[in-house]
Design an enzyme around this catalytic site. Structure first.
Site, mmCIF file in Angstrom:
data_model
loop_
_atom_site.group_PDB
_atom_site.id
_atom_site.type_symbol
_atom_site.label_atom_id
_atom_site.label_comp_id
_atom_site.label_asym_id
_atom_site.label_seq_id
_atom_site.Cartn_x
_atom_site.Cartn_y
_atom_site.Cartn_z
ATOM 1 N N GLY A 87 0.829 -1.211 0.000
ATOM 2 C CA GLY A 87 0.000 0.000 0.000
ATOM 3 C C GLY A 87 0.855 1.249 0.000
ATOM 4 C CE LYS A 122 7.828 7.838 -4.071
ATOM 5 N NZ LYS A 122 8.429 7.160 -5.212
ATOM 6 N NE ARG A 132 1.234 1.681 -6.537
ATOM 7 C CZ ARG A 132 2.330 2.373 -6.261
ATOM 8 N NH1 ARG A 132 3.494 1.789 -6.279
ATOM 9 N NH2 ARG A 132 2.270 3.643 -5.920
ATOM 10 N N GLY A 136 2.600 3.830 1.438
ATOM 11 C CA GLY A 136 3.092 4.115 2.786
ATOM 12 C C GLY A 136 3.463 5.570 2.985
ATOM 13 C CG ASP A 176 5.758 -2.978 -4.780
ATOM 14 O OD1 ASP A 176 6.428 -3.999 -5.011
ATOM 15 O OD2 ASP A 176 6.214 -1.994 -4.160
ATOM 16 C CG ASP A 226 9.806 8.915 7.855
ATOM 17 O OD1 ASP A 226 9.480 8.473 6.728
ATOM 18 O OD2 ASP A 226 10.857 9.541 8.062
#
Ligand code: AMP
Ligand code: MG
EC number: 2.7.7.-
Length: 484
Positions: free
Chosen positions: A81, A103, A173, A83, A244, A115
């Site tokens: 997923g 992003k 994807r 992140g 991915d 993080d």
């Protein structure tokens, strides 16, 4: 920005809603006028800066992170997923809609131990490579901007956070299909839902039935093959071809430790975390097929295996034909309509013979091709000759080349045509690195210059000649870390 929210409204089980957390002291590090036009934006305004840094709400945005899984370095990870990428929705533009994603926008339910942030160097690299590939005519996701901040983030040492504003025709994807096949086992209805959505959005000429699905998968096989043929022809190593990171539309996608080749080396590895060279430059065509096989496996609940296999069997042919087309143009060989298998084989040997010579003589991939723009192909004495140490070998190759080339009627036009396919400027790792170091020192000028030069990679741009040089000693064969 005007959004439609098709993914958000039609696929509610395919994402988690999540808001960016904002960053301190956001400022523009880079802005792409070309990408801005795609979604009808004019200027990098202050309001936009606040919105895209996550410090203020963007009107009409939905904010979500998609769920998917994927094969990473050959092993299956059941849930990945987004992140650290938060999608705002599909922004409308004159030629269609583009997902807008932040992003590095902050943590999401898929961040695992991360993080949710991106460091400035990786954000800048993603921006530059998106621009570079696009202007080299290689299918790719785009980048609108990079936003810097003074927010500290920790990798091997302390760095600062930045956000790449990514534009993608789609963020779907291979791994999306894998997730709904393997992780949500037995949920063929979700797989079908995702498939129907993909077809309606991106393949409107295809019907949402078995005939349409089969035609679609064949298209994915062909688009992937073409993409990888492009990478091999231009000398681009992606570095992390996990499933991915494979766009269903065949765009170059999700950039990390990528590299354009400097010295030609078939088994060049650009990724520090890939010591075995799974994703080495020369492995990319095979990995493309391996990834398509994983996608095919995920589609078995909705497409019969025989049809999937039949489509996969087209991969190699599609890749070789596209590669031949691109390489014939680089060499200046006339395209061969309806060429025979034997003729194709001869041309592949001619091309391979040249890259082997390049490797043996440790020549720069792009600069060597560029020299075809000054070559007089009618002359028995090639201006390329001096670059090679074993002259006998070169002369033998050149003779075969001249024989295949035949008579060139208009040499100047022939040379110009070579310069329109053999770029002078590529995004060499050392150039990106120099621009990044300057940004760290508060100087945006080298980044801006590099960006502008990469917008016209085939033009001479004599005042920027230094950016076409081979790397200095420190910049040779830079292997980038995966940490970003
Ligand atoms: P990548 O190698 O960049 O394609 O990332 C692989 C996976 O790790 C994706 O699911 C990313 O969203 C996730 N990821 C990478 N870096 C971070 C980060 N700093 N914080 C959270 N997730 C991350
Ligand atoms: Mg990724």
């Amino acid at each position: 920005m005007k959004f439609k929210q098709d993914f958000f409204t039609q696929l509610p089980e395919f994402y988690a809603q999540v808001y960016p957390q904002g960053i301190s002291n956001p400022h523009w590090l880079a802005w792409s006028e070309d990408a801005a036009k795609l979604i009808d934006l004019q200027q990098p305004t202050d309001a936009l800066l606040q919105g895209l840094s996550g410090n203020a709400a963007v009107e009409g945005a939905s904010y979500y992170a998609q769920v998917y899984s994927g094969h990473q370095f050959g092993g299956y990870t059941p849930r990945l997923g987004d992140g650290r990428s938060i999608i705002l929705g599909e922004a409308l533009g004159p030629q269609g809609a583009w997902d807008v994603a932040l992003k590095g926008g902050g943590p999401t339910p898929y961040s695992r131990h991360g993080d949710g942030r991106a460091v400035m160097r990786s954000a800048v690299r993603e921006f530059l490579v998106s621009e570079a590939l696009h202007h080299l005519d290689v299918p790719t996701t785009r980048a609108l901007a990079v936003i810097g901040s003074d927010m500290p983030v920790w990798r091997e040492s302390q760095e600062t956070a930045a956000i790449t504003v990514r534009l993608a025709r789609s963020h779907i994807r291979f791994g999306h299909f894998e997730f709904f096949c393997h992780s949500e086992r037995g949920q063929a209805d979700k797989l079908t839902q995702l498939l129907n959505f993909t077809l309606k959005q991106h393949y409107p000429h295809l019907s949402c039935d078995l005939a349409g699905y089969k035609a679609w998968f064949l298209q994915v096989v062909q688009d992937t093959a073409k993409l990888i043929a492009h990478w091999q022809a231009i000398g681009f190593a992606h570095g992390v071809m996990n499933t991915d990171n494979m766009s269903i539309l065949g765009d170059s996608f999700d950039f990390g430790p990528f590299a354009f080749l400097d010295t030609f080396q078939e088994d060049f590895i650009c990724n520090h975390s890939d010591p075995e060279g799974r994703y080495a430059f020369g492995q990319q065509p095979g990995i493309g097929l391996w990834n398509l096989q994983r996608l095919a496996q995920a589609l078995t609940p909705v497409i019969p295996s025989d049809d999937l296999i039949a489509a996969l069997n087209q991969y190699q042919h599609a890749l070789v034909q596209h590669y031949l087309m691109l390489m014939r143009a680089k060499l200046g060989l006339a395209a061969r309509a309806n060429s025979t298998a034997e003729q194709d084989q001869q041309d592949l040997e001619l091309i391979g013979g040249f890259t082997v010579l390049m490797e043996k003589n440790q020549l720069d991939y792009s600069n060597t091709w560029r020299r075809f723009g000054q070559l007089d192909p009618s002359s028995a004495h090639s201006s390329l000759r001096d670059d090679f140490i074993d002259l006998k070998e070169f002369d033998a190759w050149y003779q075969t080349y001249q024989a295949r080339l035949g008579k060139v009627a208009d040499i100047e036009a022939w040379q110009q045509a070579r310069n329109s396919v053999n770029p002078k400027y590529i995004l060499r790792n050392y150039l990106a690195q120099e621009a990044i170091i300057a940004v760290e020192e508060g100087n945006l000028a080298p980044l801006e210059r590099l960006h502008q030069v990469l917008r016209q990679p085939f033009a001479e741009q004599v005042e920027h000649e230094d950016l076409a040089k081979r790397p200095p000693d420190w910049g040779q064969g830079l292997i980038m870390s995966c940490s970003s």
